[in-house]
Motif scaffolding. Structure first.
Motif, PDB file in Angstrom:
ATOM      1  N   ASP B  43       0.859  -1.181   0.000  1.00 29.98           N
ATOM      2  CA  ASP B  43       0.000   0.000   0.000  1.00 29.98           C
ATOM      3  C   ASP B  43       0.898   1.235   0.000  1.00 29.98           C
ATOM      4  OD1 ASP B  43      -1.780   2.014   0.410  1.00 29.98           O
ATOM      5  OD2 ASP B  43      -2.861   1.025   2.050  1.00 29.98           O
ATOM      6  N   LYS B  45       0.390   4.176  -1.027  1.00 27.54           N
ATOM      7  CA  LYS B  45      -0.254   5.439  -0.611  1.00 27.54           C
ATOM      8  C   LYS B  45      -0.183   5.581   0.903  1.00 27.54           C
ATOM      9  CE  LYS B  45      -2.826   6.990  -4.493  1.00 27.54           C
ATOM     10  NZ  LYS B  45      -3.715   6.255  -5.390  1.00 27.54           N
ATOM     11  N   GLN B  46      -0.484   4.478   1.613  1.00 24.45           N
ATOM     12  CA  GLN B  46      -0.398   4.518   3.074  1.00 24.45           C
ATOM     13  C   GLN B  46       1.046   4.764   3.520  1.00 24.45           C
ATOM     14  OE1 GLN B  46       0.463   1.092   5.056  1.00 24.45           O
ATOM     15  NE2 GLN B  46       0.910   2.530   6.697  1.00 24.45           N
ATOM     16  N   SER B  48       3.411   6.248   1.824  1.00 20.09           N
ATOM     17  CA  SER B  48       3.897   7.575   1.459  1.00 20.09           C
ATOM     18  C   SER B  48       3.288   8.659   2.340  1.00 20.09           C
ATOM     19  CB  SER B  48       3.646   7.867  -0.016  1.00 20.09           C
ATOM     20  OG  SER B  48       2.272   7.955  -0.240  1.00 20.09           O
ATOM     21  N   SER B  49       2.172   8.331   2.995  1.00 21.09           N
ATOM     22  CA  SER B  49       1.596   9.319   3.913  1.00 21.09           C
ATOM     23  C   SER B  49       2.481   9.445   5.152  1.00 21.09           C
ATOM     24  CB  SER B  49       0.186   8.900   4.329  1.00 21.09           C
ATOM     25  OG  SER B  49       0.258   7.794   5.200  1.00 21.09           O
ATOM     26  N   GLU B  86       0.946   4.208  -9.271  1.00 20.02           N
ATOM     27  CA  GLU B  86       0.072   4.904  -8.319  1.00 20.02           C
ATOM     28  C   GLU B  86       0.244   6.417  -8.396  1.00 20.02           C
ATOM     29  OE1 GLU B  86      -1.971   3.338  -5.891  1.00 20.02           O
ATOM     30  OE2 GLU B  86      -1.492   1.321  -6.565  1.00 20.02           O
ATOM     31  N   LEU B  88       2.917   8.118  -7.830  1.00 18.61           N
ATOM     32  CA  LEU B  88       3.727   8.637  -6.720  1.00 18.61           C
ATOM     33  C   LEU B  88       5.195   8.804  -7.090  1.00 18.61           C
ATOM     34  CD1 LEU B  88       2.125   6.528  -3.888  1.00 18.61           C
ATOM     35  CD2 LEU B  88       2.022   9.009  -4.064  1.00 18.61           C
TER      36      LEU B  88
END
Lengths: 361, 361
Positions: B43, B45-46, B48-49, B86, B88
């Motif tokens: 994941d 996105k998780q 990279s947060s 994604e 990113l």
């Protein structure tokens, strides 16, 4: 010219590990200043609001030990003390130490010598410290002692027989020839800029860097006087020429061999450090080394000190067969000119510099 | 017994670097599965947060290369592909790769072989992978291939002449004796638990780990059949006993020497993996290795494969003087029993396991 070189590996009688008491003196002398600066300059509260775990420390140009272990222990202890003082050591923080040196450094010996009771996670980082070696904003404390006098390479002009900086028949600039000195100074400035920019990338905002840099006093640099270690390289160069006359070494190889070593001056580093836009100079002062080094008054000691440091470079150019004869001759010649190697007469001055990473915008 | 051991160093004819095509097959076979799992399970996105920069990858039990470089390249490429997919990858992320092996591993050869065009920052991490080697929650992807069959040590009972698990005159359990097999299985379970807990400490929440583990089919394990590689160790053990009879080796040293190697079974690892409270098993399946390994049908090839892997251990117990004679005799004996070493008759099954770090509460 070799682009990478390293101190003598292993733990034998000619190893760096056994012949680096001079460099150990520099590490010991800087310890107290590092402790003071960590206490004064490190904003652990600001760091801990972002990512104080783990605390990352790196030694650039660590060689094989044991000096690097002494320095890393002192830094870890000072950091732990500071965290305790600020009430941030409720749980023991993790420390990760990165040991950097050239790819040809003897990392096997370094790793085998790691102190068992070290209280940090250890990693080796092979590569040229003029480039980025660690991720962006990941490092809390950078350290480098007696390393920046080593240039990334010998300037091209030095081995170019059409250049006014050509250094025929010698293996070091020796401080005497203006054109030569200038190309070395210019290479040093370029290298220091690369080094500082690479560390500025790696350091966290507010992270610190302690450097110990061998220099010569400004007056000596300006008068183009040859300093004591440079006189040593002159003697070593003359030994190579003697071997060339005996047919054991190709004279052309002596002409094209130069030690990539430069002693900067206090004025030069002041100017260069201040030019860096990412790092602030917090402290810069002369390091006093307590006691004189016995081995520096002893021809065998001086020869071993030079062999531990220079043999790798010399072997690449001249092969390993002549090394014993070269260093025997060197020891003899040193014994004949012992007045030059009086330990009271060491005009290299070690400068301690403490830099702090500016906040990124 | 030696507590640490490593594959043969250097790049010579008996080195691991030149004799690890079997292990290379495992790395190659796992590449596609790793790519699929990074695409499916990571994941980004998780991640990279919180802290996707840098992306940290580690290979546990990397030896000297080149196999580890192939694996690390595949993982870096799959991660980059996933980030791109994604949206990113607006800026190229920094990758940092940690190469781990025992302190006695030849890191000098590893570092000298680092691919110049590697697109990652490299670091070596010396130490036993059953312990924590990297900071808490700092690692995004852990990899280990053909390593977990190596135990942290030979169980004490094996060299205890009062124990039912005493293995007199042999150098491996060979699958045949129940008591012996049980102490090995129990050591394996303990080691695997330590390994998984250390990685669970190091992995970020949601971080992944790919393992390739050499196993034997459950039916073979239950019937206590001696498998092909174990038959190889039997032959090697008989060579040592021959040398003992010739007075070249102390027989007592053969009695107290055992290879710390255990082939688990699929059922065993299923149970052990599921018992870990920090990691979820996302995938577990048999790896098909395309093509057979030529060298496994050739006595010289098999002997070199064993020498590259076992010489360090054997030297510590028996000294280096007898190694040439030992492996010549081994090659001869292998040639006499070639039916055993038919490449069609390799009953080691490589199991691919993909684990994911659970969220910390």
């Amino acid at each position: 010219m070799p682009q990478v070189y390293a101190m003598n590996g292993g733990n034998g009688p000619q190893s760096y590990a056994q012949n680096s008491s001079y460099q150990r003196g520099a590490v010991d002398a800087a310890k107290e200043l590092i402790k003071e600066e960590i206490d004064k300059e490190l904003d652990v509260k600001q760091l801990s609001s972002t990512s104080v775990h783990p605390f990352r420390i790196a030694d650039f140009g660590c060689s094989t030990g044991p000096n690097t272990f002494v320095a890393m222990k002192a830094i870890r202890e000072a950091l732990e003390e500071k965290l305790r003082k600020e009430g941030l050591a409720s749980e023991v923080p993790e420390f990760q130490v990165f040991f950097n040196d050239h790819i040809s450094n003897d990392f096997n010996t370094l790793f085998a010598s790691l102190p068992p009771e070290r209280h940090y996670l250890a990693a080796g980082v092979p590569g040229d410290f003029h480039k980025v070696l660690l991720p962006k904003a990941s490092l809390h404390f950078a350290h480098s002692s007696c390393t920046l006098n080593w240039l990334s390479d010998v300037p091209n002009e030095v081995t170019d027989n059409t250049s006014p900086a050509w250094n025929k028949g010698k293996i070091h600039h020796g401080g005497a020839k203006k054109e030569l000195l200038e190309v070395y100074a210019s290479q040093f400035a370029k290298d220091l800029e690369s080094f500082l920019n690479a560390r500025a990338h790696e350091l966290v905002d507010g992270g610190l860097m302690a450097l110990v840099i061998p220099t010569v006093p400004d007056a000596i640099r300006e008068s183009q006087t040859t300093i004591v270690p440079e006189k040593g390289y002159e003697v070593l160069g003359s030994c190579l020429m003697d071997l060339a006359k005996k047919g054991l070494v190709d004279e052309l190889k002596v002409d094209t061999f130069n030690i990539p070593l430069y002693y900067t001056s206090l004025n030069e580093i002041k100017t260069l450090m201040k030019a860096n836009e990412h790092l602030n100079v917090q402290r810069m002062e002369k390091l006093s080394i307590p006691g004189k080094h016995e081995f520096l008054s002893n021809p065998c000691g001086i020869a071993l000190h030079h062999r531990a440091v220079l043999e790798g470079l010399l072997e690449k150019q001249f092969g390993s067969d002549i090394m014993d004869e070269l260093f025997e001759l060197f020891t003899q010649k040193l014994a004949e000119s012992s007045s030059l190697f009086n330990p009271e007469n060491q005009d290299v001055v070690l400068i301690f510099v403490l830099l702090k990473r500016k906040m990124r915008t």
